[in-house]
Design a protein around this motif. Structure first.
Motif, mmCIF file in Angstrom:
data_model
loop_
_atom_site.group_PDB
_atom_site.id
_atom_site.type_symbol
_atom_site.label_atom_id
_atom_site.label_comp_id
_atom_site.label_asym_id
_atom_site.label_seq_id
_atom_site.Cartn_x
_atom_site.Cartn_y
_atom_site.Cartn_z
ATOM 1 N N LEU A 148 -1.501 -6.754 3.101
ATOM 2 C CA LEU A 148 -0.887 -6.500 1.797
ATOM 3 C C LEU A 148 -1.853 -6.834 0.674
ATOM 4 C CD1 LEU A 148 1.550 -5.725 0.071
ATOM 5 C CD2 LEU A 148 2.371 -8.084 0.296
ATOM 6 N N GLU A 149 -2.564 -7.944 0.800
ATOM 7 C CA GLU A 149 -3.524 -8.315 -0.236
ATOM 8 C C GLU A 149 -4.684 -7.315 -0.292
ATOM 9 O OE1 GLU A 149 -5.341 -9.902 -3.382
ATOM 10 O OE2 GLU A 149 -3.275 -10.254 -2.689
ATOM 11 N N SER A 150 -5.081 -6.756 0.851
ATOM 12 C CA SER A 150 -6.133 -5.729 0.852
ATOM 13 C C SER A 150 -5.674 -4.490 0.084
ATOM 14 C CB SER A 150 -6.502 -5.355 2.289
ATOM 15 O OG SER A 150 -7.127 -6.428 2.951
ATOM 16 N N PHE A 151 -4.410 -4.104 0.278
ATOM 17 C CA PHE A 151 -3.847 -2.986 -0.491
ATOM 18 C C PHE A 151 -3.913 -3.286 -1.989
ATOM 19 C CE2 PHE A 151 -1.467 -1.538 3.362
ATOM 20 C CZ PHE A 151 -1.786 -0.192 3.286
ATOM 21 N N ARG A 152 -3.454 -4.474 -2.346
ATOM 22 C CA ARG A 152 -3.413 -4.837 -3.762
ATOM 23 C C ARG A 152 -4.816 -4.938 -4.354
ATOM 24 N NH1 ARG A 152 1.306 -9.511 -3.207
ATOM 25 N NH2 ARG A 152 3.102 -8.099 -3.409
ATOM 26 N N GLU A 153 -5.747 -5.446 -3.573
ATOM 27 C CA GLU A 153 -7.131 -5.559 -4.046
ATOM 28 C C GLU A 153 -7.706 -4.181 -4.363
ATOM 29 O OE1 GLU A 153 -11.487 -6.750 -2.184
ATOM 30 O OE2 GLU A 153 -9.673 -7.608 -1.295
ATOM 31 N N ASP A 154 -7.449 -3.201 -3.480
ATOM 32 C CA ASP A 154 -7.920 -1.835 -3.736
ATOM 33 C C ASP A 154 -7.325 -1.283 -5.029
ATOM 34 O OD1 ASP A 154 -9.662 -1.496 -1.618
ATOM 35 O OD2 ASP A 154 -8.185 -0.558 -0.306
ATOM 36 N N ARG A 155 -6.036 -1.492 -5.238
ATOM 37 C CA ARG A 155 -5.392 -0.963 -6.444
ATOM 38 C C ARG A 155 -5.935 -1.643 -7.695
ATOM 39 N NH1 ARG A 155 -5.330 2.864 -6.318
ATOM 40 N NH2 ARG A 155 -3.682 3.405 -7.788
ATOM 41 N N ARG A 156 -6.154 -2.968 -7.635
ATOM 42 C CA ARG A 156 -6.702 -3.673 -8.801
ATOM 43 C C ARG A 156 -8.092 -3.156 -9.149
ATOM 44 N NH1 ARG A 156 -4.149 -8.352 -6.389
ATOM 45 N NH2 ARG A 156 -6.080 -8.832 -5.282
ATOM 46 N N ALA A 157 -8.863 -2.778 -8.094
ATOM 47 C CA ALA A 157 -10.231 -2.292 -8.303
ATOM 48 C C ALA A 157 -10.271 -0.801 -8.636
ATOM 49 C CB ALA A 157 -11.069 -2.570 -7.056
ATOM 50 N N GLY A 158 -9.102 -0.157 -8.681
ATOM 51 C CA GLY A 158 -9.064 1.267 -8.991
ATOM 52 C C GLY A 158 -9.479 2.142 -7.833
ATOM 53 N N ARG A 159 -9.460 1.592 -6.599
ATOM 54 C CA ARG A 159 -9.830 2.373 -5.421
ATOM 55 C C ARG A 159 -8.581 2.989 -4.795
ATOM 56 N NH1 ARG A 159 -13.286 -2.248 -4.397
ATOM 57 N NH2 ARG A 159 -11.624 -3.127 -3.104
ATOM 58 N N VAL A 160 -8.739 4.220 -4.304
ATOM 59 C CA VAL A 160 -7.673 4.852 -3.522
ATOM 60 C C VAL A 160 -7.856 4.389 -2.084
ATOM 61 C CG1 VAL A 160 -6.662 7.008 -2.755
ATOM 62 C CG2 VAL A 160 -7.592 6.823 -5.068
ATOM 63 N N GLY A 161 -7.002 3.529 -1.623
ATOM 64 C CA GLY A 161 -7.171 2.939 -0.295
ATOM 65 C C GLY A 161 -6.147 3.435 0.700
ATOM 66 N N GLY A 162 -5.526 2.500 1.413
ATOM 67 C CA GLY A 162 -4.570 2.855 2.451
ATOM 68 C C GLY A 162 -3.270 3.391 1.877
ATOM 69 N N THR A 163 -2.416 3.855 2.771
ATOM 70 C CA THR A 163 -1.146 4.490 2.390
ATOM 71 C C THR A 163 0.012 3.642 2.883
ATOM 72 O OG1 THR A 163 -2.145 6.688 2.517
ATOM 73 C CG2 THR A 163 0.248 6.577 2.681
ATOM 74 N N THR A 164 1.063 3.564 2.077
ATOM 75 C CA THR A 164 2.276 2.874 2.502
ATOM 76 C C THR A 164 3.388 3.894 2.762
ATOM 77 O OG1 THR A 164 3.019 2.522 0.216
ATOM 78 C CG2 THR A 164 1.686 0.784 1.232
ATOM 79 N N ALA A 165 4.355 3.490 3.565
ATOM 80 C CA ALA A 165 5.470 4.375 3.937
ATOM 81 C C ALA A 165 6.794 3.660 3.725
ATOM 82 C CB ALA A 165 5.346 4.780 5.411
ATOM 83 N N VAL A 166 7.780 4.401 3.255
ATOM 84 C CA VAL A 166 9.154 3.897 3.219
ATOM 85 C C VAL A 166 10.017 4.903 3.982
ATOM 86 C CG1 VAL A 166 8.983 2.519 1.124
ATOM 87 C CG2 VAL A 166 9.474 4.940 0.928
ATOM 88 N N PHE A 167 10.987 4.396 4.727
ATOM 89 C CA PHE A 167 11.781 5.271 5.599
ATOM 90 C C PHE A 167 13.212 4.781 5.658
ATOM 91 C CE2 PHE A 167 9.085 2.275 7.878
ATOM 92 C CZ PHE A 167 9.978 1.540 8.634
ATOM 93 N N ASP A 168 14.102 5.655 6.128
ATOM 94 C CA ASP A 168 15.530 5.333 6.137
ATOM 95 C C ASP A 168 15.915 4.590 7.416
ATOM 96 O OD1 ASP A 168 15.781 7.261 8.164
ATOM 97 O OD2 ASP A 168 16.581 8.799 6.834
ATOM 98 N N ALA A 169 17.215 4.331 7.541
ATOM 99 C CA ALA A 169 17.698 3.546 8.678
ATOM 100 C C ALA A 169 17.482 4.248 10.003
ATOM 101 C CB ALA A 169 19.186 3.233 8.494
ATOM 102 N N ALA A 170 17.368 5.587 9.984
ATOM 103 C CA ALA A 170 17.113 6.343 11.208
ATOM 104 C C ALA A 170 15.627 6.453 11.521
ATOM 105 C CB ALA A 170 17.713 7.746 11.081
ATOM 106 N N GLY A 171 14.786 5.930 10.639
ATOM 107 C CA GLY A 171 13.338 5.981 10.858
ATOM 108 C C GLY A 171 12.665 7.214 10.294
#
Length: 264
Positions: A141-164
């Motif tokens: 999580l901190e690596s994600f945040r570090e990329d965003r603070r530095a203005g880098r396009v880094g990894g991707t996050t996903a959100v999903f419903d109860a069925a996946g």
């Protein structure tokens, strides 16, 4: 399950030109290209019928054939890895139960991530597309945040419903939490692992659709399926203690080499 792994490899990357041929030094001191390490990761998965590298660049073809890979040449007009997988099927035929897109910037993908995807597709024959998600720990999580603070396009996050089924994928850190997490506390953020399993029919449909607006803004190919109403199943995987990260930016070379060193 007759399963094909396609490793799309494009030299003319917008953010990181020549990325597939970038060298990564392993713990033995041997440097291998990103595409070779990705191909070796694909070859390590049990039960896979065939593994190919799909590219439009002669430099990548020459390098891949030199380390023993089968190469499929695809058009320069392919805008992303999913389109390149669809183009590879135009050459290889569509007689596959599942086609896996193992993106060429994810050589640290454990084989059981791909096994879990193939198993999910076998268990749910109605599923058209599936992709793995991995719950973040505090460090990731901190690596994600570090990329965003530095203005880098880094990894991707996903959100999903109860069925996946996926609700959204983003280069931003979703869901928003606004705080840090204590040691041992469950982090509600999921890292999207850039691997996909498709039915051949889903790939054929995808190739015929124009680029979607969300896909274009986020730079995430899987959003084209969602914009067309096709469900993308998120398969939660267990890292089993293995560190995972993709090579998105030059700074990630050192990250990946450090992980390789720790893996031994």
């Amino acid at each position: 399950m007759k399963t094909l792994i396609v490793i799309p490899a494009r030299y003319a990357s917008t953010r990181y030109p020549g990325k597939p041929l970038v060298g990564l030094r392993g713990p033995d001191g041997v440097e291998k290209s990103l595409v070779q390490r990705s191909w070796e990761a694909g070859r390590s998965v049990p039960g896979i019928t065939r593994v190919v590298v799909a590219t439009d660049d002669d430099r990548i073809r020459t390098a891949a054939e030199a380390f023993g890979a089968e190469v499929v040449m695809t058009p320069e007009t392919c805008r992303n890895g999913t389109e390149r997988c669809a183009a590879a099927l135009d050459v290889l035929g569509r007689d596959w139960d599942v086609v896996v897109n193992l993106q060429g910037d994810a050589p640290l993908t454990p084989p059981w991530f791909i096994e879990a995807l193939v198993e999910a597709m076998a268990a749910h024959p109605q599923a058209a597309v599936a992709t793995p998600v991995l719950r973040c720990d505090r460090t990731t999580l901190e690596s994600f945040r570090e990329d965003r603070r530095a203005g880098r396009v880094g990894g991707t996050t996903a959100v999903f419903d109860a069925a996946g089924d996926a609700l959204y994928f983003s280069k931003e850190v979703l869901p928003y939490t606004g705080r840090d997490f204590a040691e041992g506390e469950t982090v509600p953020v999921f890292h999207h692992v850039g691997v996909y399993a498709y039915r051949p029919a889903a790939l054929a449909s995808y190739a015929g659709w124009p680029e979607g607006a969300l896909e274009r803004w986020e730079g995430l190919e899987q959003l084209r399926f969602m914009e067309r109403g096709v469900k993308v199943a998120c398969v939660e995987v267990d890292a089993r203690g293995a560190e995972f990260w993709e090579l998105n930016n030059p700074v990630d070379v050192a990250r990946l080499e450090a992980i390789l060193a720790r893996r031994g």
